[in-house]
Motif scaffolding. Sequence first.
Motif, PDB file in Angstrom:
ATOM      1  N   PHE A   1       0.903  -1.107  -0.059  1.00 45.27           N
ATOM      2  CA  PHE A   1       0.031   0.108   0.039  1.00 45.27           C
ATOM      3  C   PHE A   1       0.867   1.248   0.138  1.00 45.27           C
ATOM      4  N   THR A   2       1.920   1.317   0.852  1.00 43.24           N
ATOM      5  CA  THR A   2       2.832   2.474   0.923  1.00 43.24           C
ATOM      6  C   THR A   2       3.287   2.605  -0.336  1.00 43.24           C
ATOM      7  N   GLY A   3       3.974   1.730  -0.948  1.00 41.08           N
ATOM      8  CA  GLY A   3       4.622   1.514  -2.332  1.00 41.08           C
ATOM      9  C   GLY A   3       3.727   2.335  -3.090  1.00 41.08           C
ATOM     10  N   TRP A   4       2.482   1.843  -3.344  1.00 41.73           N
ATOM     11  CA  TRP A   4       1.642   2.644  -4.520  1.00 41.73           C
ATOM     12  C   TRP A   4       1.435   4.007  -4.150  1.00 41.73           C
ATOM     13  N   CYS A   5       1.227   4.557  -2.725  1.00 42.71           N
ATOM     14  CA  CYS A   5       0.985   5.753  -2.480  1.00 42.71           C
ATOM     15  C   CYS A   5       2.364   6.532  -2.910  1.00 42.71           C
ATOM     16  N   PHE A   6       3.529   6.291  -2.975  1.00 46.80           N
ATOM     17  CA  PHE A   6       4.448   6.976  -3.376  1.00 46.80           C
ATOM     18  C   PHE A   6       4.538   7.167  -4.981  1.00 46.80           C
ATOM     19  N   VAL A   7       4.176   5.992  -5.751  1.00 45.31           N
ATOM     20  CA  VAL A   7       4.383   5.933  -6.990  1.00 45.31           C
ATOM     21  C   VAL A   7       3.029   6.517  -7.867  1.00 45.31           C
TER      22      VAL A   7
ATOM     23  N   ILE B   1       8.751  22.558 -14.974  1.00 49.81           N
ATOM     24  CA  ILE B   1       9.214  20.899 -14.957  1.00 49.81           C
ATOM     25  C   ILE B   1       9.818  20.606 -13.886  1.00 49.81           C
ATOM     26  N   LEU B   2      10.949  21.193 -13.457  1.00 46.65           N
ATOM     27  CA  LEU B   2      11.656  20.634 -12.247  1.00 46.65           C
ATOM     28  C   LEU B   2      11.144  20.688 -10.844  1.00 46.65           C
ATOM     29  N   ALA B   3       9.779  21.664 -10.881  1.00 42.57           N
ATOM     30  CA  ALA B   3       9.090  21.343  -9.654  1.00 42.57           C
ATOM     31  C   ALA B   3       8.321  20.094  -9.678  1.00 42.57           C
ATOM     32  N   GLY B   4       7.476  19.987 -10.753  1.00 42.93           N
ATOM     33  CA  GLY B   4       6.906  18.721 -11.058  1.00 42.93           C
ATOM     34  C   GLY B   4       7.703  17.266 -10.746  1.00 42.93           C
ATOM     35  N   GLN B   5       9.037  17.582 -11.504  1.00 43.33           N
ATOM     36  CA  GLN B   5       9.713  16.257 -10.966  1.00 43.33           C
ATOM     37  C   GLN B   5       9.909  16.010  -9.574  1.00 43.33           C
ATOM     38  N   LEU B   6      10.203  17.074  -8.896  1.00 47.00           N
ATOM     39  CA  LEU B   6      10.404  17.019  -7.433  1.00 47.00           C
ATOM     40  C   LEU B   6       9.106  16.082  -6.834  1.00 47.00           C
ATOM     41  N   VAL B   7       7.837  16.921  -7.033  1.00 48.42           N
ATOM     42  CA  VAL B   7       6.698  16.439  -6.324  1.00 48.42           C
ATOM     43  C   VAL B   7       6.359  15.187  -6.653  1.00 48.42           C
ATOM     44  N   PHE B   8       6.295  14.769  -8.037  1.00 47.32           N
ATOM     45  CA  PHE B   8       5.913  13.464  -8.562  1.00 47.32           C
ATOM     46  C   PHE B   8       6.593  12.560  -9.060  1.00 47.32           C
ATOM     47  N   GLY B   9       7.966  13.101  -9.547  1.00 49.66           N
ATOM     48  CA  GLY B   9       8.962  11.832  -9.941  1.00 49.66           C
ATOM     49  C   GLY B   9       9.809  11.433  -8.806  1.00 49.66           C
ATOM     50  N   MET B  10      10.107  12.279  -7.895  1.00 47.07           N
ATOM     51  CA  MET B  10      10.877  11.925  -7.147  1.00 47.07           C
ATOM     52  C   MET B  10      10.400  10.681  -6.012  1.00 47.07           C
ATOM     53  N   PRO B  11       8.965  10.984  -5.362  1.00 45.83           N
ATOM     54  CA  PRO B  11       8.353   9.863  -4.821  1.00 45.83           C
ATOM     55  C   PRO B  11       8.360   8.707  -5.442  1.00 45.83           C
TER      56      PRO B  11
ATOM     57  N   LEU C   1       1.781  27.917 -21.575  1.00 47.48           N
ATOM     58  CA  LEU C   1       2.922  27.336 -21.232  1.00 47.48           C
ATOM     59  C   LEU C   1       2.729  26.028 -20.585  1.00 47.48           C
ATOM     60  N   LEU C   2       1.512  25.486 -20.114  1.00 49.43           N
ATOM     61  CA  LEU C   2       1.222  24.474 -19.296  1.00 49.43           C
ATOM     62  C   LEU C   2       1.627  23.083 -20.204  1.00 49.43           C
ATOM     63  N   ALA C   3       1.039  23.478 -21.426  1.00 50.12           N
ATOM     64  CA  ALA C   3       1.060  22.403 -22.463  1.00 50.12           C
ATOM     65  C   ALA C   3       2.525  21.972 -22.624  1.00 50.12           C
ATOM     66  N   VAL C   4       3.374  22.660 -22.417  1.00 44.07           N
ATOM     67  CA  VAL C   4       4.816  22.275 -22.422  1.00 44.07           C
ATOM     68  C   VAL C   4       5.307  21.836 -21.065  1.00 44.07           C
ATOM     69  N   ILE C   5       4.799  22.385 -20.062  1.00 43.88           N
ATOM     70  CA  ILE C   5       5.292  22.143 -18.683  1.00 43.88           C
ATOM     71  C   ILE C   5       4.895  20.637 -18.147  1.00 43.88           C
ATOM     72  N   LEU C   6       3.485  20.726 -18.384  1.00 42.90           N
ATOM     73  CA  LEU C   6       2.669  19.359 -17.741  1.00 42.90           C
ATOM     74  C   LEU C   6       3.399  18.028 -18.003  1.00 42.90           C
ATOM     75  N   PRO C   7       3.419  17.906 -19.495  1.00 43.03           N
ATOM     76  CA  PRO C   7       3.903  16.634 -19.965  1.00 43.03           C
ATOM     77  C   PRO C   7       5.531  16.517 -19.439  1.00 43.03           C
ATOM     78  N   GLY C   8       6.166  17.723 -19.193  1.00 45.87           N
ATOM     79  CA  GLY C   8       7.609  17.436 -18.925  1.00 45.87           C
ATOM     80  C   GLY C   8       7.535  16.951 -17.518  1.00 45.87           C
ATOM     81  N   MET C   9       6.601  17.639 -16.797  1.00 42.74           N
ATOM     82  CA  MET C   9       6.898  17.095 -15.369  1.00 42.74           C
ATOM     83  C   MET C   9       6.832  15.602 -15.020  1.00 42.74           C
ATOM     84  N   PHE C  10       6.104  14.908 -16.144  1.00 40.17           N
ATOM     85  CA  PHE C  10       6.134  13.262 -16.136  1.00 40.17           C
ATOM     86  C   PHE C  10       6.956  12.711 -16.981  1.00 40.17           C
ATOM     87  N   LEU C  11       7.929  13.351 -17.472  1.00 42.46           N
ATOM     88  CA  LEU C  11       8.998  12.582 -18.079  1.00 42.46           C
ATOM     89  C   LEU C  11       9.588  11.637 -17.271  1.00 42.46           C
TER      90      LEU C  11
END
Lengths: 279, 283
Positions: free
Chosen positions: A7-13, B92-102, B150-160
């Motif tokens: 569950f935790t894994g999915w929360c991160f991903v 894009i960098l902020a998005g990578q930190l918020v979504f990509g990093m976790p 601008l979001l059209a370029v930023i949003l997909p870039g956040m999820f590269l």
Amino acid sequence: MKKKFWFTGWCFVLPGFAGVLVFYLIPFLDVVRRSFYNAVGKQFCGISNYRTVFSNEAFWLAAGNTAKFLAVCLPLLLALSFAAALLLQRAGRLASLLKSACLVPLAVPAASVVLIWKLVFDYHGMLNGVLNGIGLNAGRDWMNTEAAFGVLVFSYIWKNLGYDVVLWLAGLTSVPETIYEAARMDGAGAMACFFSITLPCIRPISFTIIVISLLNSFKVFREAWMVAGNYPQESIYLLQHLFNNWFRDLAVDKMSAGAVVLSAVILLLIGTLQKSWKV
Amino acid sequence: MRKKKSDPICILVLFLPAVLAVAPLVFLATGSFMDTQEIRDYIGPVLSGSEGFAVWRLFPVWPTLVNVVELFLDSPEFFQMFWNSMKITAGILAGQLVFGMPAAWGLARYEFPGKKAVWFSYIVLMMMPFQVTMLSEYLVLDKLGLSDTLLAVILPGMFLTFPPFLMYRFFCGIPSSLIEAARVDGAGELMVFIRIGIPVGSSGIISALVLQFLECQSMVEQPLTFLKTKRLWPLSLYLPEVDLSRSGFALCASFVALIPALFAFLYGQDYLEQGIVASAIKE
């Protein structure tokens, strides 16, 4: 040990993966579906979009040029960067400075070099000036003849040499020094060491370097487009130009079939490479 | 360890690529401080098609700030596009930190059903050039009403998927004992990520960000495809439009445009190299 706590894994991903789904995966599946429908996306038309693409003259020109570009620039880049890495290992204290210099192009945005490329490769440009100066009267219009292909190859190598050198160096330094010492004890010369130790040891990483260089090769479009626009000299009309022009024409039918074909070819190429490399 | 010997021939041979690599940078820097008349003397043949060939000098004969002044005081469109570039990069960098990093942390540190499929899709997407996904991206952005923003370029870039891939490599290298110790001390899973994952994996995070920063600064395909309004363009689309006859200004603009990337390069070079290595080699 990784914790079995799914569950935790999915929360991160999930947040990141949701974005990937929304912006890439689901729409790509839609494109696969569209590739079997007509341009408006309403009527099923079998493989006729694929037929249109494969009977398109511009497609074969672009595909041929792209294949030729890869066939020329990949071996050239790999060989040059490998040679540079071997030389760097013997460059002593200056090595890190020289390596940094080779990495600079990676940081230079394509848009900033456009002007320079124009000044260097023009008929009255600096390259012809230098060639003339050393007595080669080989003056030619680099951008508007077949020679444009050479400019593109140069541009790609200029940009990517440093990246590949860093990778080769990492591969070369990962070979344990003790193996060399043992071989030298047994009387192996420099040549024997190179062919029986160095080359086999860096074989796995060379696969990755090829793949990365292949992926980076698509970005050469930036320089090509900015120097020569939407319709460059015929010899450098690449798949990237074709897709870009299809997009401006909103040719959804051709684009969707083209995207499916291109993705399949890339996966096939990397898959075959992986098989033949046995990594 | 073998003693590092330096071979003068090797250094001499390597000098050529090193000089070629740095030359355009020097060229732009010099040109930024030349006045248009001087530049015209050098590159006249290219501009007018007259006899002879373009030449260049290492230093301007009469250094001048006239281009810099024109750029900073007299060309609002340059700044508009400079900020567009910056907004795209920051977004894009902020998005990578918020979504990509976790996501990278979750993939590196947990077992869960479906993980193989997620990982596979990240790898495959990483290998696809923009041309494969451009139509699908456009269709989504259009449906969301985001095309030509601008979001059209930023949003997909956040999820590269390349930045999370790099971070994953570094997160995998964190010793399990460290994490187990934190859990024994009663830290929750989120705490483990914030107190151990991020600090210990920081070099990987920075590596990914430096590489992504450079990538954003020279982004061409995405803005070219998704942005029609000129006001929204980043510098990379604006520079090729500057007329060669305003050569002093054009050189100066090209030079100023690469300064952010140059700083990222100079301050982040170690991270850059680590990132490049991690893209190819498993620790």
